[in-house]
Enzyme design. Structure first.
Site, mmCIF file in Angstrom:
data_model
loop_
_atom_site.group_PDB
_atom_site.id
_atom_site.type_symbol
_atom_site.label_atom_id
_atom_site.label_comp_id
_atom_site.label_asym_id
_atom_site.label_seq_id
_atom_site.Cartn_x
_atom_site.Cartn_y
_atom_site.Cartn_z
ATOM 1 N N ASP A 96 -18.262 1.523 25.412
ATOM 2 C CA ASP A 96 -18.836 2.839 25.683
ATOM 3 C C ASP A 96 -18.961 3.676 24.415
ATOM 4 O OD1 ASP A 96 -19.264 2.470 28.383
ATOM 5 O OD2 ASP A 96 -17.275 3.178 28.956
ATOM 6 N N ARG B 265 -22.614 6.386 20.295
ATOM 7 C CA ARG B 265 -23.222 6.438 18.971
ATOM 8 C C ARG B 265 -24.713 6.092 19.056
ATOM 9 N NH1 ARG B 265 -19.671 5.546 14.712
ATOM 10 N NH2 ARG B 265 -21.507 5.774 13.360
#
Length: 290
Positions: A68, A73
């Site tokens: 995750d 990002r």
């Protein structure tokens, strides 16, 4: 599920540098795309030159190999250019990811046939103000947190919604979350789970002391302003990134952002509810999978 035209001609793949399995699998994934005549470029997360290529709009799709955190990002990189993200879970939890590490060969042909849909998730725009000076701004996938620092003492936080005073929290912190973030830190702090398609901000206090201890779901389009009062360290953190120091009187504002995170999905939209029970009480970080 309605099919759509395959528009992915140039694909970027990012892998987490601390997950060796992802680095091993990426070679086979690239080979499969080459069989379909698709151009693919790969680099590790954190390669700033590669990040610039993504942010320039060079690619039509980003495939994120990791967990995750990697997806968060990827969201920061891709949302400003409306680049869809396909996650393959090589991490621990994978709440945001539909495809497990041993399933990619099954789903990539479906991707290239257009047998998928794009799930659009709200992002926040967050700003830090000191008096009348803007010190920083961020795009937010999960949450923005205003909290105490290393000293184990609460901070005083004045919260206003749409310019109207809401309440004063005496707490370890206050979370302003997207619906996506409602299954992350906000959930750990006792907040409700919101469906991903909503566009509401969720406010959750962390360890409130004689303050409002219930989460508040703001109306769609509302914004929140948080002013910190403290005689010790306080910080701002966006999506779990490195904290930014705050001083007493600093103001953090959060509102619905102009960008949207787009995730490639293959299951029907009801997948979110079906996946809740398997995820709950089965946090792989503990090593105790039921």
């Amino acid at each position: 599920m309605a099919e759509q035209d395959n528009t992915f001609k140039k694909i970027a793949i990012v892998s987490h540098p601390q997950i060796p399995k992802a680095a091993e699998e990426v070679i086979e994934i690239i080979s499969l795309f080459h069989e379909y005549g698709i151009e693919v470029s790969h680099s590790q997360l954190g390669d700033l030159a590669f990040h610039e290529r993504i942010q320039s709009g060079e690619f039509d799709l980003l495939i994120a190999l990791g967990g995750d955190g990697t997806m968060l990002r990827a969201g920061h990189l891709c949302a400003p250019r409306s680049i869809p993200i396909l996650g393959i879970n090589f991490g621990h939890f994978g709440f945001l990811i539909e495809i497990r590490e041993n399933q990619w060969a099954e789903f990539i042909p479906r991707l290239l046939e257009g047998d998928f849909w794009l799930e659009k998730r709200m992002m926040l725009s967050a700003e830090q103000w000191r008096e009348n000076h803007l010190l920083g701004s961020w795009d937010v996938v999960n949450e923005v947190v205003v909290s105490r620092g290393k000293i184990i003492r609460p901070v005083i936080l004045d919260a206003s919604v749409d310019g109207r005073f809401l309440t004063t929290y005496v707490a370890d912190g206050l979370i302003a979350s997207t619906p996506t973030g409602s299954t992350a830190y906000a959930l750990a702090a006792g907040g409700p789970i919101l469906p991903p398609e909503l566009r509401n901000i969720l406010l959750v206090a962390v360890a409130p002391h004689l303050s409002i201890d219930r989460a508040i779901v703001l109306a769609e389009g509302s914004s929140v302003s948080i002013i910190v009062h403290t005689d010790h360290q306080a910080v701002l953190s966006v999506d779990g990134q490195a904290p930014v120091d705050l001083v007493s009187g600093d103001r953090v504002e959060a509102r619905s952002g102009k960008h949207t995170t787009q995730f490639v999905r293959f299951q029907d939209p009801g997948y979110f509810y079906r996946n809740l029970t398997p995820h709950m009480y089965n946090n792989p970080s503990t090593g105790n999978i039921r």
